[in-house]
Design an enzyme around this catalytic site. Sequence first.
Site, PDB file in Angstrom:
ATOM      1  N   ARG A  31       7.933 -46.230   7.597  1.00 63.94           N
ATOM      2  CA  ARG A  31       6.785 -45.371   7.901  1.00 63.94           C
ATOM      3  C   ARG A  31       6.581 -44.278   6.844  1.00 63.94           C
ATOM      4  NH1 ARG A  31       7.718 -42.054  12.277  1.00 63.94           N
ATOM      5  NH2 ARG A  31       8.544 -43.827  13.422  1.00 63.94           N
ATOM      6  N   TYR A  37     -20.892 -37.627   7.912  1.00 63.44           N
ATOM      7  CA  TYR A  37     -20.747 -39.025   8.339  1.00 63.44           C
ATOM      8  C   TYR A  37     -20.690 -39.084   9.882  1.00 63.44           C
ATOM      9  CZ  TYR A  37     -18.207 -43.570   8.393  1.00 63.44           C
ATOM     10  OH  TYR A  37     -17.795 -44.855   8.608  1.00 63.44           O
ATOM     11  N   ASP A  66     -14.913 -34.258   2.282  1.00 61.18           N
ATOM     12  CA  ASP A  66     -15.003 -35.718   2.242  1.00 61.18           C
ATOM     13  C   ASP A  66     -15.614 -36.056   0.881  1.00 61.18           C
ATOM     14  OD1 ASP A  66     -15.778 -38.398   2.388  1.00 61.18           O
ATOM     15  OD2 ASP A  66     -16.109 -38.322   4.547  1.00 61.18           O
ATOM     16  N   LYS A  77     -14.046 -47.688   0.290  1.00 61.10           N
ATOM     17  CA  LYS A  77     -15.278 -47.805  -0.484  1.00 61.10           C
ATOM     18  C   LYS A  77     -14.936 -48.173  -1.943  1.00 61.10           C
ATOM     19  CE  LYS A  77     -17.284 -46.805   3.355  1.00 61.10           C
ATOM     20  NZ  LYS A  77     -17.490 -45.457   3.864  1.00 61.10           N
TER      21      LYS A  77
HETATM   22  C1  LIG Z   1     -17.113 -44.978   5.142  1.00 66.03           C
HETATM   23  C2  LIG Z   1     -16.944 -43.525   5.150  1.00 66.03           C
HETATM   24  C3  LIG Z   1     -15.931 -42.925   5.883  1.00 66.03           C
HETATM   25  C4  LIG Z   1     -15.006 -43.699   6.787  1.00 66.03           C
HETATM   26  O1  LIG Z   1     -14.201 -44.599   6.109  1.00 66.03           O
HETATM   27  P1  LIG Z   1     -13.587 -45.868   6.889  1.00 66.03           P
HETATM   28  O2  LIG Z   1     -12.566 -46.364   5.965  1.00 66.03           O
HETATM   29  O3  LIG Z   1     -14.733 -46.797   7.125  1.00 66.03           O
HETATM   30  O4  LIG Z   1     -13.020 -45.348   8.182  1.00 66.03           O
HETATM   31  C5  LIG Z   1     -15.797 -41.558   5.809  1.00 66.03           C
HETATM   32  N1  LIG Z   1     -16.619 -40.816   5.062  1.00 66.03           N
HETATM   33  C6  LIG Z   1     -17.606 -41.355   4.345  1.00 66.03           C
HETATM   34  C7  LIG Z   1     -18.487 -40.474   3.523  1.00 66.03           C
HETATM   35  C8  LIG Z   1     -17.812 -42.723   4.372  1.00 66.03           C
HETATM   36  O5  LIG Z   1     -18.832 -43.252   3.685  1.00 66.03           O
END
Ligand SMILES: *Cc1c(COP(=O)(O)O)cnc(C)c1O
Length: 392
Positions: free
Chosen positions: A55, A108, A180, A205
Amino acid sequence: MKKATKLVSLGRDKKWSKGVINPPVFRASTVVFDSMEQMRHATANRAKGEMFYGRRGTPTHFAFQAAIAELEGGVGTALYPSGSAAISGALLSFLKAGDHLLMVDSVYEPTRDLCDKLLQGLGIETSYYDPLIGTGIRELIRPNTKVLFLESPGSITMEVQDVPTLCRIAHEHQLVTMLDNTWASPINCRPFEMGVDISIQAATKYIVGHSDVMLGTATANEAHWDTLRENSYLMGQCTSADDIFLAARGLRTLGVRMAQHEKNALKVANFLAQRPEVDHLRHPAFASCPGHEFFLRDFSAANGLFSFVLKEGNRQAMTAFVEGMEHFKMGFSWGGFESLILAISGIEKLRTATQWDSSKPLVRLHIGLEDPDDLIADLERAFERYHAAMQA
Ligand SMILES: *Cc1c(COP(=O)(O)O)cnc(C)c1O
């Protein structure tokens, strides 16, 4: 070291890779020790890259964590099974009952849901603020405000925030600042130089880049790393070595992919800017995007994700626009090599500190690595379908 060189070389220390180019997949739960002394040593150094228990990670993870931490400009990176888990992991590491959170209005959607449902239920209150509030943030800070959360550009509507100003004011009040940073990825802005304490990536992403792994990272500066790391560990957050291997592989080509996504997207955006049906572009590199001046100041490049707003359009016309595309597929997420399209309605319901005029339809595009001329031809046919439906 320049960023292209960093992308190629970071995380390839021989202590992890044993000399092969890509650090191999070390899968583990149990790690065994030969002596009490060895066990004590591993326990004492379990947060410092010593093998301890699955972990806490393996060399596959340690190599990737080191690369992301250095790219983002922080001191340590915690790993999570998704971007959303990284966001909740970071927030829950620094908030407790009775605390107040300042959250950007263009956040988001699942992050907003987390605040309004789970955090609310834990006694953590959220206030939303206008992404373009600037120094006005000062008036929203209360004695119990603990965290300022930013997302720049915002999801879907793409407002770019004045991150340095917001973080400076937050720090005057001892708040923890979280960003973010998914749109910029770890290479197109310098969050820690702008005053961010914790930078979060949906690695799902562009870092993974091939639409086949869910992964999140949260990178902290010196002052916040111990708390983030230990609280994430307490919450049991961990990731599979196989997923990390794929993410580390994606990282090597992040720079060239992002540059091509940006180039293709600019070509498509310039085409859209000339279309009479388009009201305005929500692409941070265009003056029509709110906060464009902060994009110019704080980012080194754009990528393949942007939105545009049409002057008019009803449900049938928008359905006709997005259905029947040849190259653009309809689907959530972005950052893979393929193009995606979404006609998004109901944005006004996701804004509580600002207003959104939903009489004008919004389309979000992710421009992939296809030839942009094919994508433009696809969009030209979409406009033909749109007009036929508008006249019907
Ligand atoms: C897609 C996304 C997330 C979440 O990511 P996941 O891996 O799908 O949980 C968070 N913030 C932004 C800006 C995103 O585009």
